[in-house]
Enzyme design. Structure first.
Site, PDB file in Angstrom:
ATOM      1  N   LYS A 260       1.041  -0.968   0.265  1.00 52.92           N
ATOM      2  CA  LYS A 260       0.129  -0.610  -0.282  1.00 52.92           C
ATOM      3  C   LYS A 260       0.769   1.456  -0.389  1.00 52.92           C
ATOM      4  O   LYS A 260       2.118   1.518   0.494  1.00 52.92           O
ATOM      5  CB  LYS A 260      -1.512  -0.160   0.998  1.00 52.92           C
ATOM      6  CG  LYS A 260      -1.943  -0.759   1.420  1.00 52.92           C
ATOM      7  CD  LYS A 260      -2.855  -0.990   2.896  1.00 52.92           C
ATOM      8  CE  LYS A 260      -3.457  -1.690   2.494  1.00 52.92           C
ATOM      9  NZ  LYS A 260      -5.229  -2.054   1.968  1.00 52.92           N
ATOM     10  N   ARG A 334     -10.381 -11.627   2.019  1.00 55.29           N
ATOM     11  CA  ARG A 334     -11.186 -12.535   1.648  1.00 55.29           C
ATOM     12  C   ARG A 334     -10.385 -14.036   1.618  1.00 55.29           C
ATOM     13  O   ARG A 334     -11.167 -14.581   1.225  1.00 55.29           O
ATOM     14  CB  ARG A 334     -11.533 -12.107   0.201  1.00 55.29           C
ATOM     15  CG  ARG A 334      -9.989 -12.759  -0.988  1.00 55.29           C
ATOM     16  CD  ARG A 334     -10.809 -11.685  -2.232  1.00 55.29           C
ATOM     17  NE  ARG A 334     -10.887 -10.286  -1.767  1.00 55.29           N
ATOM     18  CZ  ARG A 334     -11.256  -9.099  -2.689  1.00 55.29           C
ATOM     19  NH1 ARG A 334     -11.606  -9.119  -4.019  1.00 55.29           N
ATOM     20  NH2 ARG A 334     -11.418  -7.599  -2.674  1.00 55.29           N
TER      21      ARG A 334
END
Length: 487
Positions: A260, A334
């Site tokens: 990120k 996920r």
């Protein structure tokens, strides 16, 4: 000690404002001086605005009068919440903070016709994470003014303390709340309840469960993963089908190899917000002694870049045997949830509800107004929606179309890709479609809480910082489910 009193604005703009019954009683106690002073202050108090008076009564040297808005405010169909309750929460929070600024250690709070909402406003409004500062704000203890609604007040305190627990866990630095410390903190909170069992599962157990997707994320970090499993047996029969809560527990998310940007990365200490809210909801359910069984599951780890981390293009295998191409290591939540959802199917659940700070796309779609809910069950949706109207912590239904499933199953090397093939398009929806591939039960809901993770100034009764949303909605939902099973 301080006193917070509510006042309604008149139906017409000009007319005199109306006190709550507690305000009326106090005004009589001080021979009408409060009403007199208010009339000298100019136009009637607007919603959420305050006046503060000193020296009116020896027991209460400081009295804050707060505007509650219109008296008959109820459910607002446009806003999808109970406006009266929200007005009380916001007004009481403002009043209590003013007492705190005066460094008065105790405040009595007018129930304002809804003691639960008043207690939530007080306890949520005063909370602040300052554990690690030498200079702390003075601690203020809110109490109910009068005794008429003490049961509802106590319920509100418990609801708010549950959300504050989630806020505490999310706000704490990632070197203080590691996977094992998260699990131990929750275990300690549940220690006093005889009908709760807590299992802190180590990496070896995770491996025997063949949770290859979860382990693939965890292996990039020096912190070992933990699978936290909580059993709250509040139901009349311990064999009754439980409600299963599953929460994403990434205690720090660097993005892994798909790193990120550094700006704002510190906020990723709260990427375990799903785990924080579901575990806090179970702590609250236990404190309320709700008559139903709940199981909580939280896969906990860090997502870090290292020589052992997942690489873009790697293929991993989930617990149900499906293979997943990891096209972006920052779509890691996920992967944890895939294995945890497979495991959740072992419990013959009445419903499975998972919560996760899953996608930036959810924040883009709804901002901080509501939690996005993706569900295969209208029954489940209705319960969540009705709960959120009462709590003011809203939910909004999002689509689970086959349209999105095709975008994650069209994959070069594996059964599924962990991102949609059109990259940014419908990112929250493709993430939900991915999770759906690991669900076979007919009552499942996925709550994407990325947009409600933190609060700047949108929710007036929460200070700036991690929000702990939607803990109270999960609790209210569980409470409604427990009533359902009684009827």
């Amino acid at each position: 000690q301080g006193l917070v009193l509510g006042i309604y604005s008149s139906e017409k703009d000009e007319g005199a404002a109306h006190f709550t019954s507690a305000g009326d009683a106090f005004d009589r106690l001080v021979s009408g001086k409060l009403r007199e002073l208010l009339s000298l202050c100019g136009p009637p108090l607007k919603k959420g605005k305050t006046h503060i008076f000193h020296g009116l009564h020896q027991d209460f040297p400081s009295v804050v009068v707060v505007g509650l808005g219109k008296k008959n405010a109820g459910v607002n169909d446009q806003e999808n919440w109970n406006e009266g309750k929200e007005n009380i929460r916001a007004a009481v929070a403002v009043g209590c903070r003013q007492i705190q600024d005066l460094e008065i250690p105790c405040v009595e709070v007018d129930p304002c016709g809804d003691a639960q909402a008043a207690a939530e406003g007080a306890v949520l409004g005063l909370h602040e994470y300052n554990e690690l500062k030498q200079k702390k704000k003075p601690i203020v203890t809110p109490q109910l003014h009068g005794s008429a609604e003490s049961e509802a007040w106590q319920k509100g305190v418990i609801y708010a303390e549950g959300q504050n627990l989630a806020r505490y866990l999310m706000e704490a630095p990632a070197n203080y709340i590691t996977p094992i410390k998260f699990a131990e903190h929750i275990e300690q909170k549940l220690r006093s309840f005889s009908n709760v069992k807590v299992h802190i599962r180590p990496e070896s157990w995770i491996a025997t469960q063949q949770m290859g997707a979860f382990l693939s994320v965890a292996k990039g970090s020096a912190e070992p993963p933990i699978f936290l499993e909580i059993h709250y047996l509040g139901g009349a029969n311990t064999n009754d089908s439980p409600l299963v809560f599953v929460g994403k527990g990434v205690t720090f998310d660097s993005g892994g190899i798909s790193l990120k940007p550094s700006s704002g990365m510190d906020a990723m200490r709260a990427d375990m917000g799903g785990a924080a809210t579901v575990c806090s909801a179970i702590v609250t359910a236990a404190a309320l002694n709700l008559p139903l069984n709940i199981i909580g599951l939280a896969p906990l780890c860090e997502n870090m870049p290292s020589g052992k981390a997942n690489k873009p293009g790697d293929v991993v295998k989930a617990k149900n045997g499906k293979t997943i191409q990891v096209d972006n290591t920052d779509a890691e939540g996920r992967l944890l949830l895939a294995d945890a959802l497979c495991y959740a199917h072992n419990f013959n659940a009445r419903a499975i509800v998972n919560a996760a700070t899953l996608t930036g796309a959810m924040d883009v779609a709804l901002g901080s107004a509501a939690t996005g809910v993706f569900t295969n069950s209208s029954w489940l949706w209705t319960h969540l929606y009705e709960a959120s109207i009462l709590t003011g912590d809203r939910v909004w239904r999002m689509p689970l179309f086959e349209h999105y499933t095709k975008q994650v199953t069209d994959c070069a090397l594996a059964d599924l890709s962990n991102i949609g093939k059109y990259s940014r398009a419908g990112g929250a929806c493709t993430a939900a479609a991915f999770l759906k591939e690991f669900v076979t039960v007919s009552h499942w809901a996925h709550l994407d809480i990325a947009g409600v993770m933190s609060n700047k100034d949108e929710v007036p009764y929460l200070r700036k910082g991690m929000a702990g949303r939607p803990t109270r909605t999960l609790v209210e939902f569980a409470a409604r489910l427990s009533q359902d099973s009684h009827n």
